[in-house]
Motif scaffolding. Structure first.
Motif, PDB file in Angstrom:
ATOM      1  N   HIS A  20      -0.687   1.358  -7.400  1.00 58.11           N
ATOM      2  CA  HIS A  20       0.168   1.647  -6.255  1.00 58.11           C
ATOM      3  C   HIS A  20      -0.380   2.866  -5.531  1.00 58.11           C
ATOM      4  CE1 HIS A  20       3.311  -1.024  -7.876  1.00 58.11           C
ATOM      5  NE2 HIS A  20       2.775  -0.668  -9.017  1.00 58.11           N
ATOM      6  N   ALA A  51       1.935  -3.243   0.600  1.00 57.66           N
ATOM      7  CA  ALA A  51       3.035  -3.041  -0.344  1.00 57.66           C
ATOM      8  C   ALA A  51       4.383  -3.455   0.231  1.00 57.66           C
ATOM      9  CB  ALA A  51       3.077  -1.584  -0.791  1.00 57.66           C
ATOM     10  N   GLU A  57       6.129  -6.387  -9.194  1.00 56.12           N
ATOM     11  CA  GLU A  57       4.909  -6.606  -9.969  1.00 56.12           C
ATOM     12  C   GLU A  57       4.901  -8.004 -10.566  1.00 56.12           C
ATOM     13  OE1 GLU A  57       3.425  -3.644 -12.640  1.00 56.12           O
ATOM     14  OE2 GLU A  57       3.775  -2.033 -11.198  1.00 56.12           O
ATOM     15  N   ARG A 109       1.308   1.831   2.902  1.00 56.86           N
ATOM     16  CA  ARG A 109       1.461   1.699   1.452  1.00 56.86           C
ATOM     17  C   ARG A 109       0.686   0.454   1.006  1.00 56.86           C
ATOM     18  NH1 ARG A 109       6.615   0.998  -0.701  1.00 56.86           N
ATOM     19  NH2 ARG A 109       6.916  -0.556   0.912  1.00 56.86           N
ATOM     20  N   VAL A 111      -0.825  -1.927  -2.447  1.00 60.74           N
ATOM     21  CA  VAL A 111      -0.848  -2.289  -3.855  1.00 60.74           C
ATOM     22  C   VAL A 111      -2.191  -2.972  -4.090  1.00 60.74           C
ATOM     23  CG1 VAL A 111       0.222  -3.667  -5.674  1.00 60.74           C
ATOM     24  CG2 VAL A 111       1.652  -2.571  -3.946  1.00 60.74           C
ATOM     25  N   PRO A 148       4.370   4.524  -8.840  1.00 59.15           N
ATOM     26  CA  PRO A 148       4.769   3.164  -8.475  1.00 59.15           C
ATOM     27  C   PRO A 148       6.152   3.078  -7.833  1.00 59.15           C
ATOM     28  CG  PRO A 148       3.770   3.163 -10.636  1.00 59.15           C
ATOM     29  CD  PRO A 148       3.907   4.609 -10.225  1.00 59.15           C
ATOM     30  N   THR A 151       6.217   2.654  -4.095  1.00 59.47           N
ATOM     31  CA  THR A 151       5.717   1.442  -3.433  1.00 59.47           C
ATOM     32  C   THR A 151       6.424   0.182  -3.900  1.00 59.47           C
ATOM     33  OG1 THR A 151       3.946   1.194  -5.056  1.00 59.47           O
ATOM     34  CG2 THR A 151       3.407   2.374  -3.003  1.00 59.47           C
TER      35      THR A 151
END
Length: 192
Positions: A20, A51, A57, A109, A111, A148, A151
């Motif tokens: 993240h 993100a 996740e 943002r 990921v 994390p 995000t």
């Protein structure tokens, strides 16, 4: 004892990491080229996502698992496992539409998914060094790791638009937007 060939048909989720962070991307092609070089050097599947469009996740874990399964079964649409993961994460078979889930130029943002597809039959990848891939992302891109928690929220309106989630669908299901997105990821196999 063997599993009767079951692992080739339903391989386990490949080892992966979800990173993240934030990124200031001045040149998208240069950013993506850097991720490609990291992938080549470390053997890792590397894919960056906006993100704001990743609901959890679990969303990315399931996309990774289903991409590995499609590759092992010889049913993958994309030649590159990172693109196959992107297709599953977007719940789309069309690469151009799935790319909307990716990163864009500007500050945002991000990921980053790092996965080891070395053990996936048909992936034709070496075993990956995920730690080296993570270090490469930190050192050779504008990606800056963050907690994390910063995000893990998503933009409801953008997710609804990307995944074509209307009010009627939301009213009709037992769950929320994140549940619908995970269902779209899972249903991609049915649509083949």
């Amino acid at each position: 004892m063997t599993d009767g060939g079951r692992s080739a048909i339903n391989p386990p989720t490949p080892p992966y990491q979800v990173r993240h962070g934030t990124a200031h991307i001045d040149d998208l092609d240069a950013f993506l080229d850097a991720l490609g070089e990291i992938s080549t050097e470390t053997g890792a599947v590397v894919q960056a996502f906006d993100a704001d469009l990743v609901v959890s996740e679990t969303h990315l874990r399931e996309a990774t698992r289903l991409a590995a399964r499609a590759i092992a079964r010889g049913e993958a649409v994309a030649r590159d496992p990172s693109v196959e993961v992107l297709l599953y994460a977007a719940g789309r078979r069309q690469i151009d539409r799935a790319l909307r889930l990716g990163v864009t130029e500007g500050e945002g943002r991000v990921v980053v998914l790092l996965a080891d597809f070395g053990g996936v039959s048909g992936a034709e990848r070496q075993s990956a060094d995920l730690e080296a891939a993570a270090a490469g992302v930190d050192e050779h891109t504008s990606f800056a790791p963050v907690d994390p928690a910063s995000t893990l929220s998503f933009d409801r309106d953008r997710v609804r638009e990307l995944f074509d989630i209307g009010d009627r669908e939301l009213d009709a299901v037992d769950g929320d937007i994140a549940d619908i997105v995970r269902e779209r990821v899972a249903l991609l196999d049915v649509e083949k």
